[in-house]
Motif scaffolding. Structure first.
Motif, PDB file in Angstrom:
ATOM      1  N   GLU A 228      53.213  -7.612  19.235  1.00  0.00           N
ATOM      2  CA  GLU A 228      52.282  -6.913  20.127  1.00  0.00           C
ATOM      3  C   GLU A 228      50.936  -6.640  19.466  1.00  0.00           C
ATOM      4  O   GLU A 228      49.879  -6.977  20.014  1.00  0.00           O
ATOM      5  CB  GLU A 228      52.904  -5.598  20.607  1.00  0.00           C
ATOM      6  N   VAL A 229      50.966  -6.002  18.291  1.00  0.00           N
ATOM      7  CA  VAL A 229      49.710  -5.637  17.627  1.00  0.00           C
ATOM      8  C   VAL A 229      48.930  -6.882  17.229  1.00  0.00           C
ATOM      9  O   VAL A 229      47.722  -6.998  17.506  1.00  0.00           O
ATOM     10  CB  VAL A 229      49.987  -4.754  16.399  1.00  0.00           C
ATOM     11  N   GLU A 230      49.612  -7.835  16.587  1.00  0.00           N
ATOM     12  CA  GLU A 230      48.928  -9.048  16.165  1.00  0.00           C
ATOM     13  C   GLU A 230      48.470  -9.873  17.366  1.00  0.00           C
ATOM     14  O   GLU A 230      47.414 -10.505  17.338  1.00  0.00           O
ATOM     15  CB  GLU A 230      49.831  -9.885  15.259  1.00  0.00           C
ATOM     16  N   GLY A 231      49.263  -9.874  18.425  1.00  0.00           N
ATOM     17  CA  GLY A 231      48.862 -10.582  19.644  1.00  0.00           C
ATOM     18  C   GLY A 231      47.615  -9.975  20.268  1.00  0.00           C
ATOM     19  O   GLY A 231      46.729 -10.694  20.743  1.00  0.00           O
ATOM     20  N   SER A 232      47.527  -8.638  20.251  1.00  0.00           N
ATOM     21  CA  SER A 232      46.328  -7.968  20.777  1.00  0.00           C
ATOM     22  C   SER A 232      45.102  -8.304  19.943  1.00  0.00           C
ATOM     23  O   SER A 232      44.011  -8.537  20.473  1.00  0.00           O
ATOM     24  CB  SER A 232      46.554  -6.453  20.803  1.00  0.00           C
ATOM     25  N   ARG A 233      45.288  -8.343  18.629  1.00  0.00           N
ATOM     26  CA  ARG A 233      44.157  -8.691  17.753  1.00  0.00           C
ATOM     27  C   ARG A 233      43.698 -10.123  17.992  1.00  0.00           C
ATOM     28  O   ARG A 233      42.496 -10.409  18.026  1.00  0.00           O
ATOM     29  CB  ARG A 233      44.568  -8.496  16.297  1.00  0.00           C
ATOM     30  N   LEU A 234      44.657 -11.026  18.156  1.00  0.00           N
ATOM     31  CA  LEU A 234      44.307 -12.410  18.451  1.00  0.00           C
ATOM     32  C   LEU A 234      43.559 -12.502  19.775  1.00  0.00           C
ATOM     33  O   LEU A 234      42.563 -13.233  19.891  1.00  0.00           O
ATOM     34  CB  LEU A 234      45.579 -13.268  18.508  1.00  0.00           C
ATOM     35  N   GLY A 235      44.039 -11.761  20.782  1.00  0.00           N
ATOM     36  CA  GLY A 235      43.358 -11.760  22.079  1.00  0.00           C
ATOM     37  C   GLY A 235      41.930 -11.273  21.983  1.00  0.00           C
ATOM     38  O   GLY A 235      41.021 -11.823  22.622  1.00  0.00           O
ATOM     39  N   GLU A 236      41.708 -10.241  21.168  1.00  0.00           N
ATOM     40  CA  GLU A 236      40.350  -9.735  20.982  1.00  0.00           C
ATOM     41  C   GLU A 236      39.458 -10.764  20.302  1.00  0.00           C
ATOM     42  O   GLU A 236      38.296 -10.939  20.672  1.00  0.00           O
ATOM     43  CB  GLU A 236      40.384  -8.441  20.154  1.00  0.00           C
ATOM     44  N   ARG A 237      40.010 -11.462  19.308  1.00  0.00           N
ATOM     45  CA  ARG A 237      39.215 -12.493  18.626  1.00  0.00           C
ATOM     46  C   ARG A 237      38.856 -13.619  19.582  1.00  0.00           C
ATOM     47  O   ARG A 237      37.719 -14.116  19.577  1.00  0.00           O
ATOM     48  CB  ARG A 237      39.987 -13.041  17.421  1.00  0.00           C
ATOM     49  N   LEU A 238      39.815 -14.039  20.411  1.00  0.00           N
ATOM     50  CA  LEU A 238      39.556 -15.111  21.372  1.00  0.00           C
ATOM     51  C   LEU A 238      38.561 -14.669  22.435  1.00  0.00           C
ATOM     52  O   LEU A 238      37.746 -15.467  22.901  1.00  0.00           O
ATOM     53  CB  LEU A 238      40.866 -15.556  22.026  1.00  0.00           C
ATOM     54  N   ARG A 239      38.634 -13.395  22.817  1.00  0.00           N
ATOM     55  CA  ARG A 239      37.716 -12.879  23.836  1.00  0.00           C
ATOM     56  C   ARG A 239      36.288 -12.840  23.327  1.00  0.00           C
ATOM     57  O   ARG A 239      35.338 -13.088  24.071  1.00  0.00           O
ATOM     58  CB  ARG A 239      38.162 -11.478  24.268  1.00  0.00           C
ATOM     59  N   ARG A 240      36.107 -12.538  22.047  1.00  0.00           N
ATOM     60  CA  ARG A 240      34.760 -12.444  21.476  1.00  0.00           C
ATOM     61  C   ARG A 240      34.188 -13.798  21.099  1.00  0.00           C
ATOM     62  O   ARG A 240      32.980 -13.936  20.960  1.00  0.00           O
ATOM     63  CB  ARG A 240      34.777 -11.533  20.241  1.00  0.00           C
ATOM     64  N   ARG A 241      35.039 -14.793  20.943  1.00  0.00           N
ATOM     65  CA  ARG A 241      34.582 -16.080  20.426  1.00  0.00           C
ATOM     66  C   ARG A 241      33.481 -16.725  21.281  1.00  0.00           C
ATOM     67  O   ARG A 241      32.467 -17.165  20.741  1.00  0.00           O
ATOM     68  CB  ARG A 241      35.765 -17.036  20.264  1.00  0.00           C
ATOM     69  N   PRO A 242      33.617 -16.794  22.616  1.00  0.00           N
ATOM     70  CA  PRO A 242      32.543 -17.424  23.413  1.00  0.00           C
ATOM     71  C   PRO A 242      31.188 -16.753  23.193  1.00  0.00           C
ATOM     72  O   PRO A 242      30.157 -17.406  23.138  1.00  0.00           O
ATOM     73  CB  PRO A 242      33.020 -17.259  24.848  1.00  0.00           C
ATOM     74  N   LYS A 243      31.178 -15.414  23.046  1.00  0.00           N
ATOM     75  CA  LYS A 243      29.940 -14.700  22.833  1.00  0.00           C
ATOM     76  C   LYS A 243      29.332 -15.067  21.487  1.00  0.00           C
ATOM     77  O   LYS A 243      28.127 -15.282  21.360  1.00  0.00           O
ATOM     78  CB  LYS A 243      30.202 -13.179  22.900  1.00  0.00           C
ATOM     79  N   VAL A 244      30.188 -15.169  20.465  1.00  0.00           N
ATOM     80  CA  VAL A 244      29.702 -15.523  19.126  1.00  0.00           C
ATOM     81  C   VAL A 244      29.120 -16.934  19.147  1.00  0.00           C
ATOM     82  O   VAL A 244      28.048 -17.202  18.598  1.00  0.00           O
ATOM     83  CB  VAL A 244      30.847 -15.430  18.099  1.00  0.00           C
ATOM     84  N   ILE A 245      29.829 -17.870  19.803  1.00  0.00           N
ATOM     85  CA  ILE A 245      29.362 -19.242  19.879  1.00  0.00           C
ATOM     86  C   ILE A 245      28.027 -19.320  20.619  1.00  0.00           C
ATOM     87  O   ILE A 245      27.098 -20.034  20.224  1.00  0.00           O
ATOM     88  CB  ILE A 245      30.416 -20.125  20.599  1.00  0.00           C
ATOM     89  N   GLN A 246      27.914 -18.512  21.700  1.00  0.00           N
ATOM     90  CA  GLN A 246      26.665 -18.504  22.480  1.00  0.00           C
ATOM     91  C   GLN A 246      25.502 -18.011  21.633  1.00  0.00           C
ATOM     92  O   GLN A 246      24.391 -18.553  21.674  1.00  0.00           O
ATOM     93  CB  GLN A 246      26.837 -17.614  23.705  1.00  0.00           C
ATOM     94  N   GLU A 247      25.738 -16.957  20.813  1.00  0.00           N
ATOM     95  CA  GLU A 247      24.678 -16.426  19.964  1.00  0.00           C
ATOM     96  C   GLU A 247      24.277 -17.431  18.887  1.00  0.00           C
ATOM     97  O   GLU A 247      23.098 -17.591  18.589  1.00  0.00           O
ATOM     98  CB  GLU A 247      25.158 -15.118  19.317  1.00  0.00           C
ATOM     99  N   GLU A 248      25.268 -18.141  18.317  1.00  0.00           N
ATOM    100  CA  GLU A 248      24.958 -19.128  17.290  1.00  0.00           C
ATOM    101  C   GLU A 248      24.157 -20.274  17.873  1.00  0.00           C
ATOM    102  O   GLU A 248      23.234 -20.803  17.251  1.00  0.00           O
ATOM    103  CB  GLU A 248      26.271 -19.643  16.669  1.00  0.00           C
ATOM    104  N   THR A 249      24.511 -20.667  19.112  1.00  0.00           N
ATOM    105  CA  THR A 249      23.767 -21.752  19.776  1.00  0.00           C
ATOM    106  C   THR A 249      22.337 -21.352  20.057  1.00  0.00           C
ATOM    107  O   THR A 249      21.396 -22.131  19.883  1.00  0.00           O
ATOM    108  CB  THR A 249      24.460 -22.125  21.096  1.00  0.00           C
TER     109      THR A 249
END
Length: 250
Positions: A228-249
């Motif tokens: 549960e805890v690790e799954g939530s952390r993974l979900g948060e990382r995946l949720r933030r990834r598009p935003k990070v990629i957009q900023e890098e672009t």
């Protein structure tokens, strides 16, 4: 096993049935997980329920729609249509919960707790008292009417329930979902282990009760931390990834 996990009518065990059991579609190999399927359907329909808004007419029409849905004489998977009225009743706590809490808050403390305990007992005891169970829509109505006011009171009057902030209750709250997903399998495995070593004796029953409580809580804690805890952390990382990629672009 001498004491099998599932009745014969559940069919043969297959890896596919095991996997789909964890979205609640199959009862292999964890029968309590049927409600996950109901929760998934409820999650899909909640946006539609929210469209009723706060207008009394629309809320009443939505309640009526849920009631009619529950009475459709079709054998829906796990009777999911029974429980949509419970989902909507939970949402409407935000409309009537504060009013109800204001009424009961001014009652003498003894009467207040008597009402809360009576509603809670009504929720938990209706099935064993009536002998009715899974698949009875009227039991669902009763449970909804019993527990929705309790949820409203806890939500709008949390200071009366400060005992729930104790560490033991926080622990039980953390591991409750993992306990729900793992306990059924553990109970059967441990039952077979104890009876094979000690037979069907009174001592075996006492030992079984003791070790199941300990083992189920330990496994639930492990599942909570690692899944549960690790799954939530993974979900948060995946949720933030598009935003990070957009900023890098950019």
């Amino acid at each position: 096993m001498p004491h099998p996990l599932n009745p014969r009518e559940y069919g043969d065990f297959t890896p596919l049935k095991f996997i789909v059991g964890y979205v609640g579609y199959s009862l292999k190999a964890n029968p309590p997980s049927w409600s996950i399927f109901v929760e998934l359907i409820g999650s899909i329909l909640i946006p539609l329920m929210l469209l009723s808004g706060t207008r009394i007419r629309n809320v009443l029409l939505t309640f009526a729609a849920c009631f009619v849905l529950s009475l459709i004489p079709i054998d829906f998977k796990h009777y999911w249509h029974f429980y949509m009225i419970s989902f909507f009743a939970g949402l409407t706590v935000l409309l009537w919960g504060k009013w109800l809490t204001a009424k009961v808050e001014n009652l003498p403390l003894g009467i207040f707790w008597l009402i809360v305990l009576a509603l809670s007992a009504s929720f938990y005891l209706v099935r064993p008292v009536t002998g009715e169970g899974y698949g009875d829509v009227w039991i669902v109505y009763w449970e909804t009417l019993s527990i929705a006011p309790v949820i409203a009171i806890i939500f709008y009057l949390p200071q009366r329930f400060s005992l729930l902030n104790a560490g033991v209750f926080k622990f039980l709250g953390d591991v409750s979902y993992s306990l729900y997903l793992t306990h059924s399998i553990l109970l059967v495995v441990l039952l077979n282990a104890v009876t094979s070593l000690m037979g069907n004796t009174g001592t075996a029953a006492i030992v079984y009760c003791a070790i199941t409580i300990v083992c189920c809580l330990i496994v639930a804690q492990i599942s909570y931390r690692l899944v549960e805890v690790e799954g939530s952390r993974l979900g948060e990382r995946l949720r933030r990834r598009p935003k990070v990629i957009q900023e890098e672009t950019a």
